[in-house]
Design an enzyme around this catalytic site. Structure first.
Site, PDB file in Angstrom:
ATOM      1  N   ASP A 178       1.023  -1.280  -0.037  1.00 29.35           N
ATOM      2  CA  ASP A 178      -0.230  -0.046  -0.470  1.00 29.35           C
ATOM      3  C   ASP A 178       0.881   0.900  -0.495  1.00 29.35           C
ATOM      4  OD1 ASP A 178      -1.947   1.397   0.214  1.00 29.35           O
ATOM      5  OD2 ASP A 178      -1.544   1.828   2.518  1.00 29.35           O
ATOM      6  N   ASP A 193       0.053   5.432   0.908  1.00 25.98           N
ATOM      7  CA  ASP A 193      -0.318   6.126   1.855  1.00 25.98           C
ATOM      8  C   ASP A 193      -0.674   5.837   3.770  1.00 25.98           C
ATOM      9  OD1 ASP A 193      -2.557   6.946  -0.814  1.00 25.98           O
ATOM     10  OD2 ASP A 193      -0.947   8.344   0.494  1.00 25.98           O
TER      11      ASP A 193
HETATM   12  C1  XBP Z   1      -5.563   6.663   0.531  1.00 22.33           C
HETATM   13  C2  XBP Z   1      -6.492   6.793   0.504  1.00 22.33           C
HETATM   14  C3  XBP Z   1      -5.770   7.890  -0.858  1.00 22.33           C
HETATM   15  C4  XBP Z   1      -5.775   9.416   0.269  1.00 22.33           C
HETATM   16  C5  XBP Z   1      -5.823  10.449  -1.194  1.00 22.33           C
HETATM   17  O1  XBP Z   1      -4.617   5.452  -0.404  1.00 22.33           O
HETATM   18  O2  XBP Z   1      -7.114   7.027   0.558  1.00 22.33           O
HETATM   19  O3  XBP Z   1      -7.242   8.523  -0.861  1.00 22.33           O
HETATM   20  O4  XBP Z   1      -6.011   9.690   1.268  1.00 22.33           O
HETATM   21  O5  XBP Z   1      -5.062  10.334  -1.822  1.00 22.33           O
HETATM   22  P1  XBP Z   1      -3.910   4.888  -0.051  1.00 22.33           P
HETATM   23  P2  XBP Z   1      -6.723  10.930  -3.486  1.00 22.33           P
HETATM   24  O6  XBP Z   1      -4.236   4.099   1.687  1.00 22.33           O
HETATM   25  O7  XBP Z   1      -4.795   3.107  -0.157  1.00 22.33           O
HETATM   26  O8  XBP Z   1      -2.608   3.973   0.074  1.00 22.33           O
HETATM   27  O9  XBP Z   1      -7.193  12.240  -3.085  1.00 22.33           O
HETATM   28  O10 XBP Z   1      -4.915  10.631  -4.979  1.00 22.33           O
HETATM   29  O11 XBP Z   1      -7.224   9.517  -3.752  1.00 22.33           O
HETATM   30 MG    MG Z   2      -2.985   3.763   3.039  1.00 24.20          MG
END
Ligand code: XBP
Ligand code: MG
Length: 264
Positions: free
Chosen positions: A9, A11
């Site tokens: 993953d 973020d």
């Molecule tokens: C985390 C999310 C993303 C980010 C924002 O993604 O839910 O939406 O918060 O990015 P993950 P965007 O943990 O699956 O990596 O604004 O580009 O959606």
């Molecule tokens: Mg994440």
């Protein structure tokens, strides 16, 4: 089946991007559009229950700015706001403002040297992934990710398993040959939903979430000098999570060896 690929993953897992990365980018986009919206740290933590930036904007507007969605061009307005947010976020990443979490660069390097295939399964926008990898690992490091599953390549975002199933299909590997690394309950639900054993490294917004079903729940991947802390499930045998530890956690329960079950 032996471990052949790691699926990360982004973020909260590769880097702590939400509070000081995505959140101010959203606020800068709102200010640029003349909207009186401001997502503080607490509100943003609640809004993270909705994955996907466009979906998060729409969710917020439904509850706090219904007039915004009543516009005939509401869909286009959400897309434009999110595109502006992405521009702000990419600039933040390009400035090198967000480092990788502890142990991430170390584990990625070792995994590469051990011949493990590397992939990404994330809800965030693809450009965000590329920029984060370039800013933190350089072009060579970014190239090591064979498959990047991100954002709108799938209809249903996490906690749906779609993005992990998409990555497995591109890797042409069964779930049993892979291991996922996640930070959130939504992400864990997605990876487990695709049948992939998962290690969780909690992040600031997710530490109190429900991680039942995870192989291990840790503070982070650790470094030799700054050991990780086991919070739930399997405990690392050493200070940090390395390939040997992932292989040990991934190995299905071995049948009792012949010698031990032979009637003496
Ligand atoms: C985390 C999310 C993303 C980010 C924002 O993604 O839910 O939406 O918060 O990015 P993950 P965007 O943990 O699956 O990596 O604004 O580009 O959606
Ligand atoms: Mg994440």
């Amino acid at each position: 089946m032996r471990l052949q690929a790691l699926i990360f993953d982004v973020d909260g897992t590769l880097a702590d991007t939400e509070r000081d990365g995505h959140r101010p980018a959203f606020n800068a986009a709102f200010a640029g559009a003349g909207l009186p919206w401001r997502w503080d740290e607490t509100l943003y933590g609640d809004l993270l229950g909705v994955t996907g930036g466009k979906e998060r904007i729409r969710h917020f507007a439904q509850r706090h700015a219904a007039e915004f969605l009543a516009r005939p061009d509401a869909d286009a307005a959400v897309r434009e706001l999110h595109a502006a947010k992405t521009r702000h976020y990419l600039a933040h990443l390009a400035a090198g403002a967000i480092p990788l979490r502890p142990g991430v660069a170390r584990l990625l390097q070792e995994a590469w040297e051990c011949g493990l295939r590397l992939a990404i399964a994330t809800t965030t926008t693809p450009e965000n992934v590329t920029q984060l990898l370039l800013s933190t690992l350089g072009a060579e490091g970014a190239r090591r990710f064979e498959v990047i599953g991100a954002g709108d390549v799938v209809e249903r975002k996490k906690p749906a398993p779609d993005i992990y199933r998409w990555v497995l299909q591109k890797l042409d590997l069964p779930a049993a040959a892979c291991l996922a690394v996640e930070d959130s309950a939504h992400g864990l639900a997605a990876s487990l939903g695709a049948g992939i054993a998962t290690v969780v490294t909690v992040s600031e917004y997710t530490r109190d979430q429900d991680f039942r079903g995870a192989t291990a729940v840790l503070s982070d991947l650790g470094e030799p000098a700054t050991p990780c802390v086991a919070l739930q499930g399997e405990r690392p045998s050493g200070a940090c999570v390395d390939v040997a530890q992932l292989r040990a956690w991934h190995r299905p329960q071995r049948p009792p060896s012949y010698a031990s079950d032979k009637k003496l």
